[in-house]
Scaffold this motif. Structure first.
Motif, PDB file in Angstrom:
ATOM      1  N   ASP A   1       0.834  -1.203   0.000  1.00 32.18           N
ATOM      2  CA  ASP A   1       0.000   0.000   0.000  1.00 32.18           C
ATOM      3  C   ASP A   1       0.872   1.258   0.000  1.00 32.18           C
ATOM      4  O   ASP A   1       0.529   2.270  -0.583  1.00 32.18           O
ATOM      5  CB  ASP A   1      -0.909   0.018   1.240  1.00 32.18           C
ATOM      6  N   GLU A   2       1.997   1.169   0.713  1.00 31.02           N
ATOM      7  CA  GLU A   2       2.932   2.301   0.781  1.00 31.02           C
ATOM      8  C   GLU A   2       4.139   1.978  -0.087  1.00 31.02           C
ATOM      9  O   GLU A   2       4.594   0.835  -0.121  1.00 31.02           O
ATOM     10  CB  GLU A   2       3.430   2.463   2.230  1.00 31.02           C
ATOM     11  N   MET A   3       4.686   2.977  -0.728  1.00 27.31           N
ATOM     12  CA  MET A   3       5.911   2.755  -1.504  1.00 27.31           C
ATOM     13  C   MET A   3       7.075   2.494  -0.545  1.00 27.31           C
ATOM     14  O   MET A   3       7.170   3.120   0.508  1.00 27.31           O
ATOM     15  CB  MET A   3       6.203   4.001  -2.347  1.00 27.31           C
ATOM     16  N   GLU A   4       7.945   1.579  -0.920  1.00 29.51           N
ATOM     17  CA  GLU A   4       9.111   1.284  -0.082  1.00 29.51           C
ATOM     18  C   GLU A   4      10.421   1.606  -0.771  1.00 29.51           C
ATOM     19  O   GLU A   4      11.349   2.128  -0.163  1.00 29.51           O
ATOM     20  CB  GLU A   4       9.101  -0.193   0.318  1.00 29.51           C
ATOM     21  N   SER A   5      10.506   1.250  -2.041  1.00 31.45           N
ATOM     22  CA  SER A   5      11.784   1.473  -2.740  1.00 31.45           C
ATOM     23  C   SER A   5      11.568   1.567  -4.249  1.00 31.45           C
ATOM     24  O   SER A   5      10.467   1.300  -4.754  1.00 31.45           O
ATOM     25  CB  SER A   5      12.740   0.318  -2.425  1.00 31.45           C
TER      26      SER A   5
END
Ligand SMILES: Cc1cc2nc3c(=O)[nH]c(=O)nc-3n(C[C@H](O)[C@H](O)[C@H](O)COP(=O)(O)OP(=O)(O)OC[C@H]3O[C@@H](n4cnc5c(N)ncnc54)[C@H](O)[C@@H]3O)c2cc1C
Length: 296
Positions: free
Chosen positions: A203-207
């Motif tokens: 759901d959230e961008m990580e890399s």
């Protein structure tokens, strides 16, 4: 019937309006998105003569106030068709059809979309001024190598602990003044020759995963958001029967006239070498002189 209809309420369109209105003519400006166009998304303008520094939003608001005081009419509508019949232009929008003796195409240019796996994810933005504050305190990245990307990196470096500036080539395409500022910022890390392969995370961008274009090596950069500034293209297909174009850029002479009498093109949508605020406003002033002559 208007003396002139201006398509686009950016710096070019508003400057044309300013100078046409000062000659006592009637002007309608049609804008599909927001007042000011691109410059309204600029964190800081430092290269407009006589103004040391101003936010793009303040610049746009002041210009809009100036033309409103002179009596400019304005509608939030998108122009979808343009025709000329018996010396009169018919400008069709998503709501209405208007008539004018002259038309100015000042539709600017729109950002190019980056193509890679996952770029539809939350956290991919094309406007650091609009979305940067959502990522205050986070590590973020910017993709691009010209002035807009440099300005985005500098803006974000003021609110984020680390900003990764990822460039496709091995050199900058921006002004040296901005390059120097970026290189002096301790929390901006510059990566060169990187091509985006994917945006990673749930759901959230990580890399972000990039490929080095020289070595082929894969590199993963931590990032909660990525701000993309990889150039622009004008949307001019709806005018193609009335103008000549080079790629999508409208060809004019030095008086900003297109091949159709009474139809002008100015600003970033025009075929020219330098696209910035001063050249947009210059185009606007030049076309207004031509329009005032044409109308009389
Ligand atoms: C982030 C950023 C920072 C920048 N910083 C600087 C800077 O510091 N100094 C500098 O000199 N330049 C800067 N620039 C470049 C500068 O903003 C542009 O060159 C200039 O503003 C172009 O003005 P314009 O009026 O030609 O086009 P735009 O600003 O693109 O305006 C065109 C307008 O037309 C509207 N439009 C398009 N099609 C239609 C339609 N069919 N119907 C109705 N409306 C339509 C659009 O919505 C838009 O509002 C920056 C650009 C960006 C993106």
């Amino acid at each position: 019937m208007y003396d002139s209809i201006i398509i686009g309420c950016g710096a070019a369109g508003m400057t044309a309006a300013l100078n046409i209105l000062r000659n006592g003519k009637t002007v309608l400006i049609l804008e599909k998105e927001s007042i000011g166009g691109q410059i309204a998304t600029s964190p800081k303008v430092e290269n407009y003569p006589s103004i040391k520094a101003i936010s793009g939003l303040d610049f746009s608001t002041q210009l809009f106030d100036q033309i409103s005081d002179l009596g400019a009419e304005f509608e939030f509508e998108e122009v979808t068709e343009l025709e000329k019949e018996d010396d009169i232009f018919k400008v069709t929008t998503n709501y209405n059809t208007y008539e004018a003796k002259t038309v100015v195409i000042a539709c600017g240019a729109e950002h190019n979309i980056i193509k890679a796996k996952g770029t539809d994810k939350k956290g991919v933005s094309y406007c650091a001024l609009c979305d940067g504050a959502f990522y205050k305190g986070e590590e973020v990245s910017v993709i691009g190598d010209a002035n807009t990307a440099l300005q985005y990196a500098l803006l974000l470096a003021g609110i984020c602990p680390k900003v990764n500036l990822c460039m496709l080539f091995d050199h900058y395409f921006g002004d040296q003044y901005l390059v120097d500022k970026v290189e002096k910022k301790e929390n901006i890390k510059v990566y060169k020759e990187l091509l985006l392969e994917s945006v990673n995370g749930g759901d959230e961008m990580e890399s972000l995963t990039f490929k080095n274009t020289k070595t082929g090596e894969e590199i993963v950069i931590n990032s909660k958001a990525v701000f993309v500034a990889i150039g622009q293209t004008p949307k001019t297909d709806i005018y193609s029967h009335l103008v000549d174009r080079n790629k999508q850029y409208i060809i004019t002479n030095e008086a900003m006239e297109t091949k159709t009498d009474g139809l002008y093109a100015i600003g970033d949508c025009r075929n020219k070498e330098v696209r910035q605020l001063t050249t947009a406003t210059s185009d606007g002033a030049i076309c207004a002189v031509g329009i005032n002559k044409y109308l009389s």
